[in-house]
Design an enzyme around this catalytic site. Sequence first.
Site, short mmCIF file in Angstrom:
data_model
loop_
_atom_site.label_atom_id
_atom_site.label_comp_id
_atom_site.label_asym_id
_atom_site.label_seq_id
_atom_site.Cartn_x
_atom_site.Cartn_y
_atom_site.Cartn_z
NE ARG A 321 -5.90 -9.02 5.12
CZ ARG A 321 -6.63 -8.99 3.91
NH1 ARG A 321 -6.19 -8.89 2.54
NH2 ARG A 321 -7.93 -9.29 3.84
CD GLU A 724 -6.26 -3.02 3.72
OE1 GLU A 724 -7.42 -3.73 3.42
OE2 GLU A 724 -5.80 -3.52 4.70
#
Lengths: 776, 499
Positions: A321, A724
């Site tokens: 990621r 997030e």
Amino acid sequence: MNTSTAKPCPSEVVGKAIRHESAHLHVAGRAFYTDDIPLPANTLHAALGMSTIAHGRLRAIDLSAVRTAPGVVAVMLAGDVPGHNTCGPIRDDDPIFADHLVQYVGQSLFAVAAQSVEAARRAVRLARIDYETLPAILDIRAALAAQSFVIPTQRLARGDPHAALAAAARRLRGTVEMGGQDQFYLEGHISVAIPQEDGAMLIHCSTQHPTEVQHKVAHALGRSAHDIIVQCRRMGGGFGGKESQPALFACAAALLAQKTGRAVKLRVDRDADMIMTGKRHDFIADYDVGFDASGRIQALLVMLASRCGYSADLSGPVNDRAMMHVDNAYFLEHVEIISHRCKTHTVSNTAFRGFGGPQGMLVIEQIIDDIARTLDLDPLAVRRVNYYAITERNITPYLQPVEDNVLALMTDQLEASSDYRARRERITVFNQHSPVIKRGIALTPVKFGISFNATLYNQAGALLHVYTDGTVLVNHGGTEMGQGLFTKVAQVVAEELGIPLASVRVSATDIGKVPNTSATAASSGSDLNGKAAQAAAHTIRQRLVDYACDKYALTADKVSFTQGRVTLGDKATDFAAFVLEAYGARISLSSTGYYSTPKIHYDRATLTGRPFYYFAYGVAVAEVAIDVLTGESRLLRVDILHDVGRSLNPAIDIGQIEGGFLQGAGWLTSEELCWNEHGELKTHAPSTYKIPTARDWPAQATVRLLEGEPNREDTIHRSKAVGEPPLMLAIAVLHAIRAAVASCGKRGVVLRLTAPATPESILRAINAVQKEGVDG
Amino acid sequence: MNCEGIRFILDGKVITLDKLPPTTTLLQYLREGLGRTGTKEGCAEGDCGACTVVEGELCGSRIVYRAVNSCIRFIASFDGKEIVTVESLQSPAGKLHPVQQALVDCHGSQCGFCTPGFVMSLFALYLEDAAPGRAKVVDYLSGNLCRCTGYRPIIDAAAVAMILPEPEVWSRHDAQSESRRALHASITRTHSLNIAVAPGYVAPRALDELAGCYENNPGAVLLAGGTDIGLWVTKQLRDLPSIIYIGNVVGLATISETMDRIEIGAAVRLHEAYQAICAHYPALEELANRFASIPIRNSATLCGNLANGSPIGDSMPILLALGATLVLRRGGQTRTLPLDEFYLGYQKKALEPGEFIAAVRIPILHDSAGVKIVVASYKIAKRFDQDISALCGAYVVRIEAGLVTAARIAYGGMAATPQRARHSETALIGRPWSEDSLVAAGKAIAQDYRPISDMRASANYRLQVAGNLLKRLYLEHDAAATFPTRIPAVSTALRVESP
């Protein structure tokens, strides 16, 4: 709470600023956390014995004094584990109890069950451990030098970066350094294991991932999955720290419970929690960038290196990621990203809100800033010139097109509403006449990919019961850690059934009710579980419609559910009365629901595909002041515009944005993890590890949701994930500090400011920029 | 020995405990003894505030309420007091208290684990001040950490609580009701308290008695606020020797003033001690506000901080610079000792066995004709609120006719003990009060200290900033300076005038 409105509108409950479903319990001290659950009278309390060295062989573990200590009932070591002595989420390289080899200070060696918490904690200190000390690798640089990697290095490339770099008009090399971050959930790790009949075990655990706890406990006990039930009503915060990390504590409690036949509670204290559990990965990045006179990037080489700690844990997907967020908002035509996953003899780092994304984004944002300083341009201008475009220049390095880009629009809106341009000029003038206090301002964007990279986790289930008094109990695979998931799911269900929110109760996550759950992570909770619960509600609603059509000879369009009433042609009745009637007619009032995210696919070998269903966006402007004599800083004002699609609950979404932003600001300013030369974490309690306090929220703050932009994908009520992405809005704070530091030196000088920007880090950067100003 | 139980008030009832170890923390007792699980453990060191409760104490005709950390306070130290927990605040019918309702209405809880602590800090504020400003709210929340919200809704809730209707229970009026005061009076002790349960606990009422007790039992632990001693139990799992609690000693809880000095007794809490100090030295208000948190300042004592003698304690530098003197007592004998001579080495103090600090005397220095006294103390830490200093500098400079005629400079965080900076002082005395002189004095700091590098700061940073703070000292007191010398305490961005 009754939120019905007089005027019929498409949403009666969804989209309203409804309070958290447990708020009235939180404030009264009547919300039960795992430590508050009443337990059997003979419950034992556990503690873990920890390694005191970073790397070494275990020659001997002498627990004789532990076993005879007052109150001790049982002791467990690696050799006593009947099943598998492992609790790692992906690979089997995380032993529950170290066997032969220890690889970090704080590693679990053995467990004790005793009559009281105090007795257990005192007893573990009596262990005599004989180690053969081995050399330890304690940081990223040392690991790179030793080529010490926990999993293989990955490469993601597109175009011809080396050639494009050679041909670029301008070129710059630099290094980005950023620290890790402790999750610092207020409720520490805790598990309670209660033996059931016939070898089964009930686990109450503060976990974001009950199914993983189920699997790891079953493996450790040598049992099957159906023997292990895991429940979690709520966590006192998670932030990723309770995704893979609870397994150790649950396994240890379950092993002791199995051995003693008694309930065992394992609650670690704050110090043990911080020493034993993984954190956000710290990163170093070396970059080599080519760009033109406008600051547009022509080629980019990036080497990412992260501290994974001693085992793989979730470091693979975290670093993936990170690689996939090095682009952030910017089109990188010719790019190569190398990602080293460094093995160190420190605690194994893990998930933390953003999951590598923040680190990847911090790298590109510094590169942009360095380019801007080099060219003496407003960093915002360089950001804009590199933004993804809409119809061209819109393919990510991992080959997913950016189809829902709203950043240019958002940047325009926020630049205007925050008065960015005028304030920046005003600050420049201020700084010219202010030798001690310098100010800085920055606008930074966020583009964050939503979905688990691993496609299989993008699924969820729900179980919904309608009782004959018209009330509803819903259960789903997500966990509540304060993010308001249960509230949003209740809203979705109430909306679908046209009943008041007060009629819907969301009960504790229980893998006996909904199995094979994905971790509540990757911001996916509402997207997945909202859809699954909606599907369950829809199934029941459809049964009720079918029944009504059948019974009253109506067409389906004459049956509707609103505000707790059911309209049946020209008649209406209470929902409760109608479901009782349906029950009498033997209509099933219970249903499961299931959802899997469409469109996504991802090739792990090439790191390409469409890993993300969509992107969430945000922009922030921060203004700070710094003191050049001490390096102290303060955030003075923040303006945020964030994209949540069509909000399910604006109050909860604003809460996520504000909280995420301040948590990110903590990561980048005051939260500093320090290890000493022996590999001991020296910041393992709030006395030494400093998360933001109330004063750190600026008095001048504007947080707005982007309006009029529902999710272009068919998500739950066209909302977007919000867990997030807002954390990365805080990059604006670091860049405002960069701007302030830059004003201490000559124009055109590149800064060396490491994160977190503690007073020391800032003063060091000021010293460096002033030195360059003199020398150069 | 006449052994008794601990008596305190909880929810309108007097509770007597005579079997509980006196070192049981209040949090342990609430959660494990009573099953009142609303109060949470987040850190067991008084830093996160999840354990915050409110303590009530009858002082004259009023009950004084203070937020305190239950995780590190021994139950025995609540003898004679009232304890208010998050469960106490709802009406019998279950109606939420205004501070609770406001938190709900403002979306002030997310995971909710810290929330009971915030409720209690806001409740203490509610009782004290009907219209607090934002700055005061933030001060009152300095001891409470929240990891979910950005605190904004909690700060908002403080204001909202004040405009909600008065509650049935725990209104400001109810908190001072006659029956409540009578109940307090009924458990006020006139004699010393002796608890035989191990490790043993004595709370004398008279100074002579205290002195006698400690002289006879010099191995005992002297307990005041317990904000450090509590950690010996909760963090270090130490077995304590018997305890002598000084908090009930008549005469030790007093602040007395003469023309030229303040005398602060050993049982005076930091909160009141700093109020008295700041009344004479308003420049120290920031230091006072940054000393730990309100719940810690509500338990801890100034003399306890001095006796603890940590190299990073924030009281010592300024008291060294002001020339404070300790009043030491041992048995029947009293002596005074300059604070300067008290710290002998890391955790080593000039105390005889059985001797203790009875009070500290702080000189009151005034400007006079032709004489200007500059007093300042600067704390440097990673976080503004409730952090431990990387370094803390303190300065008392006497200026006459533009010349520095006396200077006392001291730092914490620079050596194994809080220490004077003699070279720096020497470099300054006799020099003009000017930026150059202060910068020169700052350079001399390098001869005064060899600081360590640790998790709070490196040696280089400490040395550079210790010197730079002398420049700050000058600039901040330079009336001619046309520029700001400090980051604004209340966050304010520059305003942009409309064209």
